[in-house]
Design an enzyme around this catalytic site. Structure first.
Site, PDB file in Angstrom:
ATOM      1  N   GLY A 192      48.716  35.021  54.032  1.00 33.90           N
ATOM      2  CA  GLY A 192      48.827  35.980  52.945  1.00 33.90           C
ATOM      3  C   GLY A 192      48.581  37.392  53.459  1.00 33.90           C
ATOM      4  O   GLY A 192      48.750  37.680  54.641  1.00 33.90           O
ATOM      5  N   THR A 203      40.503  33.694  51.350  1.00 26.55           N
ATOM      6  CA  THR A 203      41.155  32.695  50.508  1.00 26.55           C
ATOM      7  C   THR A 203      42.230  31.934  51.276  1.00 26.55           C
ATOM      8  O   THR A 203      42.812  32.437  52.227  1.00 26.55           O
ATOM      9  CB  THR A 203      41.798  33.345  49.275  1.00 26.55           C
ATOM     10  OG1 THR A 203      42.734  34.349  49.699  1.00 26.55           O
ATOM     11  CG2 THR A 203      40.745  33.974  48.385  1.00 26.55           C
ATOM     12  N   ASN A 205      45.857  30.610  50.889  1.00 24.67           N
ATOM     13  CA  ASN A 205      47.030  30.913  50.070  1.00 24.67           C
ATOM     14  C   ASN A 205      48.029  29.759  50.134  1.00 24.67           C
ATOM     15  O   ASN A 205      48.272  29.195  51.200  1.00 24.67           O
ATOM     16  CB  ASN A 205      47.698  32.199  50.553  1.00 24.67           C
ATOM     17  CG  ASN A 205      46.879  33.429  50.243  1.00 24.67           C
ATOM     18  OD1 ASN A 205      47.125  34.129  49.278  1.00 24.67           O
ATOM     19  ND2 ASN A 205      45.871  33.700  51.064  1.00 24.67           N
ATOM     20  N   GLU A 254      45.695  31.456  45.377  1.00 20.83           N
ATOM     21  CA  GLU A 254      44.756  31.725  46.459  1.00 20.83           C
ATOM     22  C   GLU A 254      43.385  31.198  46.054  1.00 20.83           C
ATOM     23  O   GLU A 254      42.895  31.467  44.969  1.00 20.83           O
ATOM     24  CB  GLU A 254      44.704  33.213  46.801  1.00 20.83           C
ATOM     25  CG  GLU A 254      44.563  34.158  45.635  1.00 20.83           C
ATOM     26  CD  GLU A 254      44.656  35.611  46.043  1.00 20.83           C
ATOM     27  OE1 GLU A 254      44.578  35.897  47.248  1.00 20.83           O
ATOM     28  OE2 GLU A 254      44.818  36.462  45.149  1.00 20.83           O
ATOM     29  N   ARG A 278      39.112  33.073  33.184  1.00 19.78           N
ATOM     30  CA  ARG A 278      39.524  34.349  32.585  1.00 19.78           C
ATOM     31  C   ARG A 278      40.953  34.664  33.021  1.00 19.78           C
ATOM     32  O   ARG A 278      41.484  34.074  33.966  1.00 19.78           O
ATOM     33  CB  ARG A 278      38.598  35.506  33.003  1.00 19.78           C
ATOM     34  CG  ARG A 278      38.624  35.800  34.499  1.00 19.78           C
ATOM     35  CD  ARG A 278      37.818  37.040  34.841  1.00 19.78           C
ATOM     36  NE  ARG A 278      37.765  37.278  36.278  1.00 19.78           N
ATOM     37  CZ  ARG A 278      38.696  37.940  36.977  1.00 19.78           C
ATOM     38  NH1 ARG A 278      39.772  38.423  36.351  1.00 19.78           N
ATOM     39  NH2 ARG A 278      38.566  38.118  38.274  1.00 19.78           N
ATOM     40  N   PHE A 283      41.397  46.174  37.751  1.00 20.35           N
ATOM     41  CA  PHE A 283      40.100  46.852  37.719  1.00 20.35           C
ATOM     42  C   PHE A 283      40.219  48.308  38.149  1.00 20.35           C
ATOM     43  O   PHE A 283      41.163  48.695  38.854  1.00 20.35           O
ATOM     44  CB  PHE A 283      39.112  46.100  38.613  1.00 20.35           C
ATOM     45  CG  PHE A 283      38.783  44.721  38.118  1.00 20.35           C
ATOM     46  CD1 PHE A 283      37.722  44.511  37.256  1.00 20.35           C
ATOM     47  CD2 PHE A 283      39.559  43.629  38.497  1.00 20.35           C
ATOM     48  CE1 PHE A 283      37.437  43.236  36.784  1.00 20.35           C
ATOM     49  CE2 PHE A 283      39.279  42.365  38.026  1.00 20.35           C
ATOM     50  CZ  PHE A 283      38.210  42.163  37.161  1.00 20.35           C
TER      51      PHE A 283
END
Length: 308
Positions: A192, A203, A205, A254, A278, A283
């Site tokens: 990734g 992470t 991916n 991911e 969520r 952000f």
């Protein structure tokens, strides 16, 4: 589990199987019922199709599969399937009449002894063959057939369509009740952008092309590393979506594995979606994103430890 991707030249030791036949997308409780009935009549086999016939006849219909071929095979192996006949669904197979399918594929090609299907099963060119036709045609070849009733959960028929809707709603609990297991995405770890590593959350991916995807967002997940020196079961948190914080729009999965150190590139993972936490958010700063990621991981760990 022995896997065949053709229906000609099957080895003698894999002939005579008692097969469950269908697409088995999701391998849900209804599919498992059909498979359990087939297992009562001899060495257990599966006859399925790759790609899914819907992909062949309506390639423009968009992603709809609950699982890829790898995930399906992994799930079937866990159910004790000894032989998987993953037949190539192409122009040749699609053009076979119901009579030709039974004679050329089931009898002469695979040499099956028994077939179990759902009562609503259709087959052959134009889906002209019914389950009743299968019974009579197989009888001419000395093959017995069992028609399985549909399975219900809370007075509702189980179907891949209903499971897709539950996943689209982020309702992993309802989906798991119909599946009989957590919904999973299996596949190889790919390279990734490595942003997670820079943020302190490296992470794994995975490509999700061609799949009906659960609701975008962050999930508490179980992660099974299926290959490599670090094979095992881990807890984790996963983000499924387009990563709006970074202006991307291609779906991506991911997963951050808790308490894990090492390199997973090229290894195969199975990610179980336990609970939606969520939706995706954009952000104001990387600091705000990192703070939220810590909160997500803390919540996921609590959920997963309680769900064991």
């Amino acid at each position: 589990m022995q896997v065949y991707q053709h229906w000609q030249g099957v080895s003698p030791e894999h002939r005579g199987a008692s097969v469950a036949m269908g697409n088995f997308d999701g391998v849900h409780l209804g599919h498992q019922h059909v498979i359990s009935l087939a297992a009562q009549h001899g060495p257990l086999g599966i006859v399925t199709f790759e790609p899914h016939p819907r992909s062949y006849f309506a390639p423009q219909s968009g992603p709809f599969r609950l699982m890829n071929a790898e995930a399906r095979a992994n799930r079937l192996a866990k159910l004790g399937v000894q032989t998987l006949f993953e037949l190539p669904f192409d122009a040749t197979l699609a053009s076979l009449s119901p009579e030709a399918f039974v004679t050329q594929v089931l009898a002469e090609g695979l040499g099956v002894s028994h077939v179990t299907v759902g009562a609503d099963f259709c087959f052959g060119m134009g889906r002209k063959g019914t389950a009743a036709d299968l019974v009579s045609l197989c009888a001419t070849q000395g093959i017995t057939v069992h028609l399985a009733d549909l399975v219900q959960v809370e007075n509702t028929d189980i179907s891949s369509t209903r499971i897709r809707q539950a996943l689209s709603d982020g309702d992993t609990k309802t989906a798991s009740q119909m599946l009989g297991h957590w919904h999973r995405i299996d596949g190889a770890v790919i390279h990734g952008e490595k942003r997670g590593r820079q943020l302190g959350f490296p992470t794994a991916n995975m490509d999700v092309t061609g799949l009906h995807l659960p609701r975008n967002g962050v999930y508490a997940v179980y992660a099974d590393v299926l290959t490599g020196p670090q094979k095992g079961h881990y807890l984790g948190a996963a983000n499924l979506g387009t990563r709006p914080m970074f202006g991307e729009n291609r779906p991506n999965l991911e997963t951050f594995l808790f308490d894990f150190k090492g390199d997973l590139y090229g290894q195969h993972l199975s990610i179980a979606f336990v609970e939606w936490l969520r939706g995706e958010e954009k952000f104001d700063s990387l600091e705000a994103l990192i703070t939220q990621m810590h909160a997500d991981c803390d919540r996921a760990r609590t959920i997963l430890q309680a769900a064991k």
